[in-house]
Every structure is written in C-alpha cells, then in structure tokens.
Design a protein around this motif. Structure first.
Motif, PDB file in Angstrom:
ATOM      1  N   ARG A 167       0.839  -1.198   0.000  1.00 22.48           N
ATOM      2  CA  ARG A 167       0.000   0.000   0.000  1.00 22.48           C
ATOM      3  C   ARG A 167       0.871   1.244   0.000  1.00 22.48           C
ATOM      4  O   ARG A 167       1.917   1.291   0.646  1.00 22.48           O
ATOM      5  CB  ARG A 167      -0.926   0.019   1.216  1.00 22.48           C
ATOM      6  CG  ARG A 167      -2.041  -1.006   1.112  1.00 22.48           C
ATOM      7  CD  ARG A 167      -3.233  -0.627   1.971  1.00 22.48           C
ATOM      8  NE  ARG A 167      -4.379  -1.493   1.668  1.00 22.48           N
ATOM      9  CZ  ARG A 167      -5.254  -1.263   0.708  1.00 22.48           C
ATOM     10  NH1 ARG A 167      -5.128  -0.181  -0.050  1.00 22.48           N
ATOM     11  NH2 ARG A 167      -6.266  -2.092   0.490  1.00 22.48           N
ATOM     12  N   LEU A 169       1.158   5.074   1.086  1.00 23.43           N
ATOM     13  CA  LEU A 169       0.608   5.935   2.128  1.00 23.43           C
ATOM     14  C   LEU A 169       1.141   7.346   1.981  1.00 23.43           C
ATOM     15  O   LEU A 169       2.317   7.550   1.677  1.00 23.43           O
ATOM     16  CB  LEU A 169       0.991   5.391   3.504  1.00 23.43           C
ATOM     17  CG  LEU A 169       0.639   3.930   3.799  1.00 23.43           C
ATOM     18  CD1 LEU A 169       1.211   3.525   5.141  1.00 23.43           C
ATOM     19  CD2 LEU A 169      -0.868   3.723   3.759  1.00 23.43           C
ATOM     20  N   CYS A 171       2.502  10.421   3.678  1.00 23.18           N
ATOM     21  CA  CYS A 171       3.174  10.591   4.970  1.00 23.18           C
ATOM     22  C   CYS A 171       3.740  11.998   5.126  1.00 23.18           C
ATOM     23  O   CYS A 171       4.154  12.638   4.155  1.00 23.18           O
ATOM     24  CB  CYS A 171       4.326   9.596   5.098  1.00 23.18           C
ATOM     25  SG  CYS A 171       3.854   7.873   4.858  1.00 23.18           S
ATOM     26  N   ARG A 242       4.279   1.249   2.227  1.00 21.30           N
ATOM     27  CA  ARG A 242       4.137   0.916   3.641  1.00 21.30           C
ATOM     28  C   ARG A 242       5.359   0.179   4.173  1.00 21.30           C
ATOM     29  O   ARG A 242       5.837   0.456   5.281  1.00 21.30           O
ATOM     30  CB  ARG A 242       2.882   0.029   3.825  1.00 21.30           C
ATOM     31  CG  ARG A 242       2.691  -0.486   5.247  1.00 21.30           C
ATOM     32  CD  ARG A 242       2.169   0.596   6.125  1.00 21.30           C
ATOM     33  NE  ARG A 242       2.260   0.268   7.541  1.00 21.30           N
ATOM     34  CZ  ARG A 242       1.301   0.544   8.413  1.00 21.30           C
ATOM     35  NH1 ARG A 242       0.183   1.121   8.007  1.00 21.30           N
ATOM     36  NH2 ARG A 242       1.450   0.280   9.680  1.00 21.30           N
ATOM     37  N   THR A 256       0.494   9.340   8.843  1.00 23.62           N
ATOM     38  CA  THR A 256      -0.209   9.241   7.565  1.00 23.62           C
ATOM     39  C   THR A 256      -1.460  10.106   7.567  1.00 23.62           C
ATOM     40  O   THR A 256      -2.045  10.383   8.619  1.00 23.62           O
ATOM     41  CB  THR A 256      -0.606   7.792   7.253  1.00 23.62           C
ATOM     42  OG1 THR A 256      -1.541   7.335   8.237  1.00 23.62           O
ATOM     43  CG2 THR A 256       0.613   6.889   7.239  1.00 23.62           C
ATOM     44  N   ASP A 259      -5.881   8.312   4.597  1.00 25.44           N
ATOM     45  CA  ASP A 259      -5.896   6.850   4.451  1.00 25.44           C
ATOM     46  C   ASP A 259      -7.206   6.337   3.856  1.00 25.44           C
ATOM     47  O   ASP A 259      -7.226   5.342   3.124  1.00 25.44           O
ATOM     48  CB  ASP A 259      -5.682   6.188   5.812  1.00 25.44           C
ATOM     49  CG  ASP A 259      -4.277   6.417   6.353  1.00 25.44           C
ATOM     50  OD1 ASP A 259      -3.428   6.911   5.584  1.00 25.44           O
ATOM     51  OD2 ASP A 259      -4.035   6.107   7.526  1.00 25.44           O
ATOM     52  N   ALA A 262      -7.107   6.108   0.076  1.00 22.05           N
ATOM     53  CA  ALA A 262      -5.955   5.440  -0.548  1.00 22.05           C
ATOM     54  C   ALA A 262      -6.398   4.569  -1.716  1.00 22.05           C
ATOM     55  O   ALA A 262      -7.448   3.921  -1.660  1.00 22.05           O
ATOM     56  CB  ALA A 262      -5.222   4.593   0.485  1.00 22.05           C
TER      57      ALA A 262
END
Length: 300
Positions: A167, A169, A171, A242, A256, A259, A262
């Motif tokens: 995944r 993310l 950040c 991830r 993060t 989410d 995503a």
C-alpha cells in the motif's frame, strides 16, 4: 467432477499448440504425431463443449474461451516444468551469478535483509543487484529476475510469481504538521508542499470513482529513498510504500493522512523470462525469495 488424466494430457497438448502456434510444432515438441495432437484437441473441445482453436489450412488462431483456458494450462505446465527441473538438480550445489533488478523501496527493505540469509544458505551464488525504479527489459538487458510493484499483471511473455501486496501511504513528519493543518480530503493537497517521484500521479478513491488530484511542490525525484528522507526532514508530504516506512510510522517519525482515500493495493511480483530449464542458481533464488516474501506478508 475433477479433471481426469486424459483431460490433463489434452490440456498439455492444447497449451503446446498455442505456444507453437501450430499442430506440427506442438507434435514435434511433444514427440507425438500431428494426428494425435489433432485428436486430443478435438476430444478436449468436445469434452468442454466449446471451440478452443479456429483452424484453417493456412491459419491457426485461439478463441476467447481458448485464451482463458490457456492461461490456466500455462500455469499448470510452468509448475510441472519447475518440478522436473528441480529433480534434475537434486544433490547439486548451485553456483554462479544471478542478475536481479529491484525497485529502490524493495531493495532497502525487505530485500537487503533477505539477501544476507540467502548468501549464508548459498555461499557459491553471487547476486548482482541493480537498484532502480525504472522497469528493466529482462531479455534485452540480461537480467535473470526482477522484483516489481505494479497495479496490473505483467505481459504474458514473463512468468510472474505474486509475493504480496503493497500500500502507498501519504506521509508527513510531526514537524511538518506542526506548521500545516493536515489535509482532510484529497483536494486539500492544493495547500500543501507535495514531494513526489518523477512522472507519478496521485490517484485517490473518491465517491465518484478513481480521481487524479493535481499536486505541486518543491521536490521531484527519481529515488524513493531521497523522497523518504525529505519527508522525515519535514519538507512536505510524500506518498511512500508501507514496507519502507513501517518502522518510521511505529516510532512516530512519520504520520499518515488521507488513508480513507488510498488507492487499491499494488501487487509485489517476482518476474522472470518464460523459458524452460532455468539455471539452478536462478531457480533457488526464485524459490528462496518467494518463500521469504510470502512469509513476510503473512506476518510470520
């Protein structure tokens, strides 16, 4: 009722016909007569109740149903070829060089730690690792194996082993969020310094479907390790795998956002050229990496 032995033989013959694009080519490879190939294909079509191949005196083509069946038959034959090749190497010690290509994020973690154990198990095999987020051409550039992170399956000229999912993310460092209000919806990114990889687009899952949100920022790079470092320094927001930032997230160096929006997980695959009789050193590398990546993604 499951497939009979005759069905398995017929499906093997069918797959070889597709690969050779001719009955005579398949017959030569299988060591049987052309008429025997034709008989097997006809019996398989009758058994399934569909036309698998369209054949004239000049041309052979595969039907839609035939293409679907071939995908499954090709996998079956690949496994059988691997097993046969493995038996031929029982008791021998692999040695030589395996040329491997991997994206930067995967090479940093978890591949680096796996290579240590691989070297301990196979001390006479040298891994020549090329680290780049560019998608290499295995045949043209002489690679044995490549690790890839993609949304879609590879071209059919390659064998693909799916290892797990990854995944991406969004950040940012606590220092960055101390100076900027975290985005609540993707379109809030217009107010943020977005750090990104070259030629990347930020796709989000919205109520209306997948949406690409325009972004801008002070850094565009071709090295994901540099992107991670910039995010850790609080320069801006970055979209990162991830597996690469898992420790940073657990230890609070990164947080993060967005989410809930995503995109779907990407597939981590190990790909290699579709060819019979892989060198022993390549075979053991493929098997080792498959085993260890799958354990990692199962959380073992």
């Amino acid at each position: 009722m499951g497939a009979s032995l005759d069905d398995l033989v017929a499906m093997t013959v069918f797959a070889r016909v597709v690969e050779a694009n001719s009955f005579s080519g398949a017959a030569a490879r299988l060591g049987i007569s052309k008429s025997a190939v034709s008989t097997r294909i006809t019996a398989l079509e009758r058994r399934l109740g569909v036309r698998l191949l369209q054949r004239t005196t000049r041309r052979l083509s595969i039907t839609h149903e035939g293409a679907r069946l071939y995908e499954r038959c090709a996998h079956l034959l690949s496994v059988a070829d691997e097993a046969s090749d493995l038996l031929g190497h029982v008791g021998t010690l692999p040695e030589g060089t395996v040329r491997v290509a991997a994206p930067v994020g995967v090479a940093l973690h978890p591949l680096a730690s796996m290579l240590k154990e691989f070297a301990e198990r196979y001390p006479r095999v040298q891994v020549d690792l090329s680290v780049s987020d560019r998608q290499v051409d295995l045949l043209a550039e002489g690679f044995d194996v490549a690790l890839r992170i993609l949304a879609h399956p590879q071209e059919r000229s390659l064998i693909e082993r799916r290892l797990g999912t990854e995944r991406l993310l969004i950040c940012g460092a606590p220092d960055y969020f101390a100076r900027h209000t975290p985005p609540r919806v993707p379109h809030d990114l217009v107010h943020h310094n977005v750090l990104r990889m070259k030629n990347s687009k930020w796709l989000f899952r919205m109520e209306e479907g997948p949406v690409i949100v325009p972004t801008s920022g002070t850094l565009v790079v071709d090295d994901i390790a540099v992107l991670r470092e910039a995010a850790l320094e609080g320069v801006g927001l970055a979209r990162l795998p991830r597996s690469l930032v898992d420790v940073d997230l657990r230890e609070g160096r990164l947080r993060t956002v967005l989410d809930a929006y995503a995109p779907e997980a990407l597939v981590i695959s190990l790909v290699y050229l579709q060819r019979k009789h892989l060198p022993h050193r390549v075979r053991v590398f493929i098997d080792f990496m498959t085993e260890h990546f799958r354990k990692l993604f199962r959380g073992e």
